[in-house]
Design a protein around this motif. Structure first.
Motif, PDB file in Angstrom:
ATOM      1  N   ARG A  32       0.829  -1.210   0.000  1.00 58.45           N
ATOM      2  CA  ARG A  32       0.000   0.000   0.000  1.00 58.45           C
ATOM      3  C   ARG A  32       0.861   1.257   0.000  1.00 58.45           C
ATOM      4  O   ARG A  32       0.429   2.314  -0.449  1.00 58.45           O
ATOM      5  N   VAL A  51       1.867 -13.336  -1.493  1.00 59.31           N
ATOM      6  CA  VAL A  51       1.577 -11.921  -1.710  1.00 59.31           C
ATOM      7  C   VAL A  51       2.789 -11.130  -2.197  1.00 59.31           C
ATOM      8  O   VAL A  51       2.792  -9.888  -2.150  1.00 59.31           O
TER       9      VAL A  51
ATOM     10  N   ARG B  24      -3.795  -4.416  -9.058  1.00 53.75           N
ATOM     11  CA  ARG B  24      -2.978  -4.531  -7.840  1.00 53.75           C
ATOM     12  C   ARG B  24      -3.836  -4.445  -6.580  1.00 53.75           C
ATOM     13  O   ARG B  24      -3.710  -5.254  -5.662  1.00 53.75           O
ATOM     14  N   LEU B  28      -4.611  -7.249  -3.662  1.00 53.82           N
ATOM     15  CA  LEU B  28      -4.410  -7.041  -2.221  1.00 53.82           C
ATOM     16  C   LEU B  28      -5.685  -7.386  -1.446  1.00 53.82           C
ATOM     17  O   LEU B  28      -5.636  -8.003  -0.382  1.00 53.82           O
ATOM     18  N   ASP B  50       3.910  -7.061  -8.518  1.00 46.68           N
ATOM     19  CA  ASP B  50       4.663  -7.011  -7.261  1.00 46.68           C
ATOM     20  C   ASP B  50       3.899  -7.569  -6.069  1.00 46.68           C
ATOM     21  O   ASP B  50       4.446  -7.599  -4.965  1.00 46.68           O
ATOM     22  N   VAL B  51       2.637  -7.956  -6.247  1.00 46.29           N
ATOM     23  CA  VAL B  51       1.861  -8.386  -5.082  1.00 46.29           C
ATOM     24  C   VAL B  51       1.334  -9.820  -5.203  1.00 46.29           C
ATOM     25  O   VAL B  51       0.440 -10.220  -4.463  1.00 46.29           O
ATOM     26  N   VAL B 326       5.368  12.351  -1.115  1.00 46.68           N
ATOM     27  CA  VAL B 326       5.240  11.273  -0.122  1.00 46.68           C
ATOM     28  C   VAL B 326       6.630  10.711   0.153  1.00 46.68           C
ATOM     29  O   VAL B 326       7.388  10.507  -0.792  1.00 46.68           O
ATOM     30  N   PRO B 327       7.020  10.447   1.390  1.00 45.91           N
ATOM     31  CA  PRO B 327       6.203  10.487   2.605  1.00 45.91           C
ATOM     32  C   PRO B 327       6.218  11.827   3.348  1.00 45.91           C
ATOM     33  O   PRO B 327       5.385  12.039   4.207  1.00 45.91           O
ATOM     34  N   LEU B 330       2.951  13.878   4.043  1.00 46.49           N
ATOM     35  CA  LEU B 330       1.727  13.210   4.504  1.00 46.49           C
ATOM     36  C   LEU B 330       1.173  13.931   5.720  1.00 46.49           C
ATOM     37  O   LEU B 330       1.879  14.186   6.678  1.00 46.49           O
ATOM     38  N   ARG B 335      -4.355   8.638   4.721  1.00 43.15           N
ATOM     39  CA  ARG B 335      -3.988   7.247   4.467  1.00 43.15           C
ATOM     40  C   ARG B 335      -3.553   7.146   3.012  1.00 43.15           C
ATOM     41  O   ARG B 335      -4.368   7.327   2.105  1.00 43.15           O
ATOM     42  N   PRO B 336      -2.286   6.894   2.776  1.00 41.89           N
ATOM     43  CA  PRO B 336      -1.792   6.843   1.392  1.00 41.89           C
ATOM     44  C   PRO B 336      -1.930   5.450   0.781  1.00 41.89           C
ATOM     45  O   PRO B 336      -1.958   4.449   1.497  1.00 41.89           O
ATOM     46  N   GLN B 337      -2.015   5.425  -0.511  1.00 42.31           N
ATOM     47  CA  GLN B 337      -1.935   4.179  -1.275  1.00 42.31           C
ATOM     48  C   GLN B 337      -1.091   4.505  -2.508  1.00 42.31           C
ATOM     49  O   GLN B 337      -1.500   5.302  -3.355  1.00 42.31           O
ATOM     50  N   LEU B 338       0.094   3.915  -2.573  1.00 44.18           N
ATOM     51  CA  LEU B 338       0.967   4.148  -3.729  1.00 44.18           C
ATOM     52  C   LEU B 338       0.971   2.903  -4.598  1.00 44.18           C
ATOM     53  O   LEU B 338       0.874   1.781  -4.101  1.00 44.18           O
ATOM     54  N   TYR B 339       1.073   3.130  -5.911  1.00 44.85           N
ATOM     55  CA  TYR B 339       0.848   2.022  -6.834  1.00 44.85           C
ATOM     56  C   TYR B 339       2.122   1.266  -7.226  1.00 44.85           C
ATOM     57  O   TYR B 339       2.060   0.308  -7.992  1.00 44.85           O
ATOM     58  N   GLY B 340       3.274   1.728  -6.734  1.00 42.43           N
ATOM     59  CA  GLY B 340       4.500   0.994  -7.016  1.00 42.43           C
ATOM     60  C   GLY B 340       4.957   1.101  -8.458  1.00 42.43           C
ATOM     61  O   GLY B 340       5.672   0.235  -8.953  1.00 42.43           O
TER      62      GLY B 340
END
Lengths: 363, 363
Positions: A32, A51, B24, B28, B50-51, B326-327, B330, B335-340
């Motif tokens: 995340r 995962v 992604r 998760l 990646d997940v 980020v970070p 913040l 609440r962050p969500q980064l996509y990689g």
């Protein structure tokens, strides 16, 4: 700031020792935040392997595998306190190990833990090292009955301990656990068990979640309830104590602290866990930042997140075949988390469900 | 019940076509339910790779790869509406495809979509098929100015469209987009854009999230705010309409429906997306069950979760270099969500941040 001191940028690789459900949920939280994860675990069936594409299946004393793992990651953390000291030292020479080897050493050994807490003026139940049966007999007189004889290392979920209720139980208890190093602890007639999960960042800042009230069944955590039904004074004291422990350990990451609340209202530390903690799984459903994200933020040198809680919650562990009731028996306002374990066995933690209520203040 | 009709048990493998951020986040969420995922995407750099350890890197017309993928999974879903019809049909013969090919066919083609909505008495802006420049001229007289000329297929984030403000713009707009099949739509002078994410289970039950109020920048979603600042009547109407669309499509999964709210208070459907939707990312931070888990529940035949909201929220997309804040930047209660994604490019969605407020009722 050098890369090892400043915040790790998104895209960095977090190495996690241990591939159980805690490693799995850490990996999901890391994703995340845009991080990649690499899981190291000897068990090829580890649920955390599902995962992430990055894994090492090797023993913790396999130095070539440890070296390759260290080379592939930017920071190393772990999901369990029994990481062998040699592996921890080997990895810490190569990459930042967070939390550090000091926290592992203290948490791996009940005697070291109690000594550490005592030195830091943090109340624990009376205890004594037990090198032989003679000392056990004399310490039973000192500490009183009932008392609990425990191995100093590798006990969990009630394993590696015997309760001594009368003097004549002592010999059998000693025989069952010796020759492992042992510690005798006074039996605490507690009213409640509560726990606090606290985080400490690389910058030394701390953020604690509210205390959870825990219920065990067959020595395994069954339920955590938040807010805990304790006075605000007790809740504050628990948070202060957990925070003091994190500071005294110069800790980086998330730390679980279990307390007994005695019938006379006294808080005693039962044990500490240098990792995300089962009694913090409620945070995932109702906290702005949950314990898994908080741990990843801390070990990556990010600012800690906000532990505020949006609702009341009861976390229930799904143990053994209880997991088979999912999905049909899922209730309204509940949020499941299943660990993806292939086989359910009695006593095995298979998942948990958070049941979410309205928001009330601390009780 | 046969395996294909009953709920898929934990440990089943969900095949996901498309490896972007939506795939992604679906993966998760699937992991939280104890499911495994297999991502199919032609781009070897896909962030969803990646997940999960299970992936296929192949084109969508590569039948041997599609066949092997189908054999490796228990159900197939997708993160984007432009799955080639041939691939969808190929897979649907082998494993349950959810949502079904019908939803894809309708959502892939603006003309089919508008025809479908019109047949189901769901209001849309006036529109007309544009086979040639002559029809464009006559339809511009009918529909009026300004109007928007769009390709019927493959447009997104403002791509594949031209606004015609005066009659003399028409030739250039037509030349820029022809010979692709085109549709002309009346320009809606809207007051707000809102959207509803609705889920429909295999059992036909539905559950909608509250409407979000959306703000775009450079044709890309910038912000979604919940509760939307609309009347409760408008909010209810939007939810009813989205639910009616899901039913009319005999839909299974999560569906996004975008609306224009005209200055006279009329709701028009702008477009539908047969998938989790960017304007539903707020659910992840404040809903008991979020849109990703809801989609996984639906396609696995599980009972739908509870879409109740615990707090007010503003979801902000991080576009291009905005992710670099980020970070450090913040804020509290976010609440962050980064996509990689390895590389940030202008206009590329790199992540999002949910800013969480107190809870208020629908506005």
């Amino acid at each position: 700031m050098s890369r090892s001191d400043g915040p790790l940028p998104p895209g960095s690789v977090i190495g996690i020792l241990g591939g159980g459900q805690l490693g799995r949920m850490l990996a999901l939280a890391a994703a995340r935040l845009g991080m990649k994860t690499h899981i190291y675990c000897p068990d090829p069936q580890s649920p955390a392997f599902d995962v992430t594409p990055r894994k090492t299946v090797a023993d913790y004393d396999d130095e070539p595998s440890l070296a390759a793992f260290a080379a592939a990651v930017d920071v190393v953390t772990y999901e369990f306190e029994n990481v062998p000291a040699a592996a921890a030292a080997f990895l810490a020479k190569r990459k930042p190990l967070r939390p550090g080897a000091n926290a592992l050493a203290v948490a791996q050994d009940r005697l070291a833990e109690k000594a550490f807490l005592t030195i830091n003026r943090i109340p624990v139940a009376p205890f004594a090292a037990i090198p032989d049966a003679g000392v056990l007999a004399s310490e039973l007189r000192e500490i009183g009955l009932p008392a609990v004889l425990k191995t100093t290392r590798l006990g969990y979920d009630g394993k590696g301990q015997r309760t001594i209720r009368k003097r004549s139980d002592a010999a059998a208890a000693f025989a069952a656990l010796a020759p492992k190093p042992l510690v005798l602890e006074a039996f605490v007639a507690f009213e409640k068990e509560i726990s606090v999960v606290v985080a400490r960042g690389l910058d030394g800042k701390t953020a604690a979640f509210e205390p959870a009230e825990n219920t065990h069944r067959d020595h395994i955590l069954k339920e955590s309830r938040v807010p805990a039904r304790v006075s605000s004074k007790t809740a504050s004291k628990a948070v202060e104590t957990a925070t003091a422990i994190a500071k005294a350990l110069d800790y980086v990451g998330v730390l679980g602290v279990e307390f007994f609340l005695s019938k006379r209202g006294k808080l005693l530390v039962n044990e500490i866990a240098p990792r995300v903690h089962n009694s913090g799984h409620w945070t995932e459903a109702v906290s702005i930042t949950d314990q898994f994200e908080q741990h990843i933020r801390a070990i990556c040198g990010w600012p800690l997140g906000d532990p505020s809680r949006l609702a009341d919650v009861v976390m229930e562990n799904l143990i053994g075949d209880e997991v088979l009731a999912v999905p049909q028996a899922l209730k309204r306002r509940s949020r499941p988390q299943l660990y993806g374990k292939a086989e359910s066995r009695p006593g095995r933690k298979m998942g948990h469900v958070n049941r979410i209520g309205a928001k009330t203040g601390p009780k």
